[in-house]
Design an enzyme around this catalytic site. Structure first.
Site, mmCIF file in Angstrom:
data_model
loop_
_atom_site.group_PDB
_atom_site.id
_atom_site.type_symbol
_atom_site.label_atom_id
_atom_site.label_comp_id
_atom_site.label_asym_id
_atom_site.label_seq_id
_atom_site.Cartn_x
_atom_site.Cartn_y
_atom_site.Cartn_z
ATOM 1 N N PHE A 43 36.010 6.715 22.017
ATOM 2 C CA PHE A 43 35.053 7.370 21.130
ATOM 3 C C PHE A 43 35.789 8.045 19.960
ATOM 4 O O PHE A 43 36.990 7.930 19.804
ATOM 5 C CB PHE A 43 34.220 8.384 21.909
ATOM 6 C CG PHE A 43 32.980 7.798 22.554
ATOM 7 C CD1 PHE A 43 32.808 6.430 22.692
ATOM 8 C CD2 PHE A 43 31.978 8.628 23.037
ATOM 9 C CE1 PHE A 43 31.667 5.892 23.275
ATOM 10 C CE2 PHE A 43 30.841 8.113 23.632
ATOM 11 C CZ PHE A 43 30.675 6.746 23.753
ATOM 12 N N SER A 44 35.048 8.799 19.158
ATOM 13 C CA SER A 44 35.561 9.338 17.895
ATOM 14 C C SER A 44 36.680 10.353 18.082
ATOM 15 O O SER A 44 36.804 10.991 19.123
ATOM 16 C CB SER A 44 34.426 9.975 17.103
ATOM 17 O OG SER A 44 33.504 9.003 16.688
ATOM 18 N N TRP B 46 29.576 -4.178 14.697
ATOM 19 C CA TRP B 46 29.032 -2.833 14.536
ATOM 20 C C TRP B 46 30.113 -1.867 14.070
ATOM 21 O O TRP B 46 31.256 -1.924 14.508
ATOM 22 C CB TRP B 46 28.470 -2.360 15.876
ATOM 23 C CG TRP B 46 28.123 -0.898 15.921
ATOM 24 C CD1 TRP B 46 28.971 0.147 16.190
ATOM 25 C CD2 TRP B 46 26.844 -0.312 15.686
ATOM 26 N NE1 TRP B 46 28.294 1.332 16.139
ATOM 27 C CE2 TRP B 46 26.987 1.087 15.833
ATOM 28 C CE3 TRP B 46 25.588 -0.833 15.380
ATOM 29 C CZ2 TRP B 46 25.918 1.969 15.674
ATOM 30 C CZ3 TRP B 46 24.528 0.039 15.221
ATOM 31 C CH2 TRP B 46 24.693 1.428 15.374
ATOM 32 N N MET B 47 29.720 -0.899 13.208
ATOM 33 C CA MET B 47 30.601 0.199 12.822
ATOM 34 C C MET B 47 29.786 1.477 12.708
ATOM 35 O O MET B 47 28.698 1.482 12.149
ATOM 36 C CB MET B 47 31.273 -0.093 11.475
ATOM 37 C CG MET B 47 32.178 1.050 10.988
ATOM 38 S SD MET B 47 33.004 0.690 9.416
ATOM 39 C CE MET B 47 31.618 0.869 8.282
ATOM 40 N N GLU C 170 28.011 17.265 16.823
ATOM 41 C CA GLU C 170 29.033 16.223 16.905
ATOM 42 C C GLU C 170 30.013 16.356 15.739
ATOM 43 O O GLU C 170 29.770 17.057 14.758
ATOM 44 C CB GLU C 170 28.393 14.829 16.843
ATOM 45 C CG GLU C 170 27.469 14.511 17.997
ATOM 46 C CD GLU C 170 26.974 13.070 17.959
ATOM 47 O OE1 GLU C 170 27.145 12.379 18.971
ATOM 48 O OE2 GLU C 170 26.426 12.645 16.925
ATOM 49 N N ASP D 22 34.825 14.244 20.183
ATOM 50 C CA ASP D 22 35.145 14.162 18.757
ATOM 51 C C ASP D 22 36.244 15.138 18.336
ATOM 52 O O ASP D 22 36.051 15.971 17.441
ATOM 53 C CB ASP D 22 33.893 14.383 17.901
ATOM 54 C CG ASP D 22 32.723 13.518 18.329
ATOM 55 O OD1 ASP D 22 32.968 12.463 18.917
ATOM 56 O OD2 ASP D 22 31.570 13.904 18.073
ATOM 57 N N ASP E 156 30.961 6.044 13.205
ATOM 58 C CA ASP E 156 31.769 7.171 12.723
ATOM 59 C C ASP E 156 33.154 6.803 12.192
ATOM 60 O O ASP E 156 33.898 6.066 12.845
ATOM 61 C CB ASP E 156 32.008 8.163 13.865
ATOM 62 C CG ASP E 156 30.740 8.673 14.496
ATOM 63 O OD1 ASP E 156 29.648 8.256 14.088
ATOM 64 O OD2 ASP E 156 30.848 9.484 15.433
#
Length: 480
Positions: A80-81, A19-20, A198, A147, A22
């Site tokens: 996370f991002s 999976w990919m 986001e 983010d 952001d």
């Protein structure tokens, strides 16, 4: 033996497996463009998030590297991002020109952490003082707090972090990249609020290339709430400066403006440390169906990189997107020209169409609907055009192949216009499982993923009235 995957793109980045989503940590350093991204190489769904990693020297050819930042026993959860910077003046104390990444950890709540690399991004060490911005239970920060996008702000001589906080953006500042102070908020009452905000980004651009006329741009992704359903990315134009003793983004813009009117360009951010240009890349999917797309071994691709500019068009300053020049030069083999076109008749061009660029300019004085259609032998097609009667550009992929996994695919996707166009100028990039359409020099953009059961091999320029074709050219890809 080489395994050919049906929908694996020719010129868009995809991970080998898993999976990919952001793009993260976009940074240019020592001749290399780093692309990090949300990644799980064990599965094709969103879980066990780490930072995947790829490197390019030209933003066209990519080499996948081992995962960069991964969860461990620090108790802070998934990765996370976030973003990355070059600390050329050793503000953080890890050494001059250290690469420093900022990301959101997830346990017990979303908090901001950092990691650093002293070997050009090959290996990363998490900062022992994480998290650098805490989010404690019972505090005044919601769990949607993520983010981090960090930039250097020359006027204040501070690092600025933009953070998505549920329905608005926070701005924080630091001088050493470790200790952060909240400056201000933006977003209450501005733009679209039909979903969670986001992946913010903040940067400055010249208007029409004028060095004496610059504006700040804030881009914010939202899920859901896009103009054609699902997730999308909006932007605001204004100023970033000190007001009442705090650094803040100021904009009188209340309406919605979108980076891309298609449904498959989300969470896009820009590279840090590229001089004289602002280049972005986005995740080419949509949260409405990202976990259902019919790919094997992998899920998720990136858009082509795009240069962002500010242009004044009839008194309205907008962000435009243009494909980067390095990619444009890779399309060299001509497979159709103006001489081959006859309105409302198919041109058989073969499978090269599935890795191609189309340039098309037409005069449309007395036309109410005009566009281009790609199709295959089994009757599947995608139509891209302009409806003059109702003033919208559109992409119709409802008959493009596999569309039964999401209702949003069966809708006509539109970009509503503020004025009537007197000509249609399109540049379209077609890959195995996507189309990216740049209307009128990137004034409007629509990105859409597609999954035809057989590759498109025919092209038709269609019109409901007399149309004069000024330019038409299809070139196929070489060298990637």
């Amino acid at each position: 033996m080489t395994i050919v995957e049906k929908y694996r793109p020719s010129f868009h980045y995809t991970p080998r497996k898993g999976w990919m989503n952001d793009p993260n940590g976009l940074v240019y350093f020592d001749g290399e463009y780093h692309l990090f991204y949300q990644h799980d190489n064990y599965d094709r769904v969103f879980q066990n998030m780490s930072w995947g990693h790829a490197i390019s020297t030209d933003l066209v050819h990519w080499e996948e590297y081992p995962k960069a930042i991964v969860p461990d026993d620090d108790g802070l959860g998934m990765i996370f991002s976030g973003s990355a910077v070059v600390d050329k003046n050793n503000c953080a104390g890890f050494g001059a020109n250290t690469l420093i990444a900022f990301y959101t950890s997830t346990n017990p709540r979303q908090q901001q952490c950092m990691a650093y690399s002293t070997d050009k991004g090959r290996t990363w060490t998490k900062y022992s003082g994480n998290p650098v911005i805490k989010n404690v239970q019972g505090g005044n920060i919601p769990n949607d707090f993520r983010d981090p996008k960090v930039i250097w702000h020359e006027d204040s001589q501070k690092w600025i972090m933009s953070l998505a906080v549920q329905d608005h953006i926070d701005f924080w500042s630091s001088r050493n990249l470790k200790d952060w102070e909240k400056e201000s908020e933006f977003g209450h009452g501005s733009g679209s609020h039909n979903g969670v905000w986001e992946c913010p980004d903040l940067f400055e651009l010249e208007v029409d290339g004028d060095k004496n006329n610059k504006k700040w741009v804030l881009i914010v992704s939202i899920n859901p709430g896009g103009p054609n359903g699902g997730s999308a990315t909006q932007y605001f134009i204004g100023d970033f400066k000190e007001a009442d003793g705090k650094l803040t983004f100021i904009s009188d813009q209340k309406d919605e403006k979108w980076i891309d009117y298609g449904t498959d360009n989300y969470a896009g951010v820009t590279w840090f440390n590229i001089q004289n240009k602002v280049i972005s890349i986005g995740w080419m999917s949509n949260w409405s169906y990202a976990d259902k797309v019919p790919t094997e071994n992998w899920r998720g691709a990136m858009t082509i990189p795009r240069e962002l500019k500010l242009k004044n068009i009839q008194g309205d300053i907008i962000v435009t997107s243009e494909p980067i020049e390095a990619l444009q030069r890779k399309f060299e083999h001509t497979i159709a020209t103006t001489a081959d076109v006859k309105i409302n008749s198919d041109i058989k061009v073969g499978k090269e169409l599935s890795s191609s660029r189309i340039k098309m300019k037409v005069d449309i004085d007395e036309v109410s609907d005009v566009g281009i259609e790609f199709s295959n032998r089994v009757g599947e097609n995608i139509r891209i055009g302009y409806n003059l009667a109702k003033w919208y550009l559109y992409v119709d992929r409802s008959n493009s192949g596999k569309v039964d996994y999401a209702p949003i695919l069966n809708k006509l996707h539109k970009a509503k216009l503020e004025r009537r166009l007197d000509k249609l100028d399109m540049e379209i990039f077609v890959d195995k499982s996507s189309v990216e359409v740049f209307f009128n020099g990137g004034e409007y953009v629509m990105t859409e993923i597609i999954f035809p059961t057989e590759e498109f091999s025919m092209v038709k320029v269609y019109s409901d009235n007399k149309t004069e074709i000024r330019e038409f050219q299809i070139e196929s890809l070489s060298g990637i």
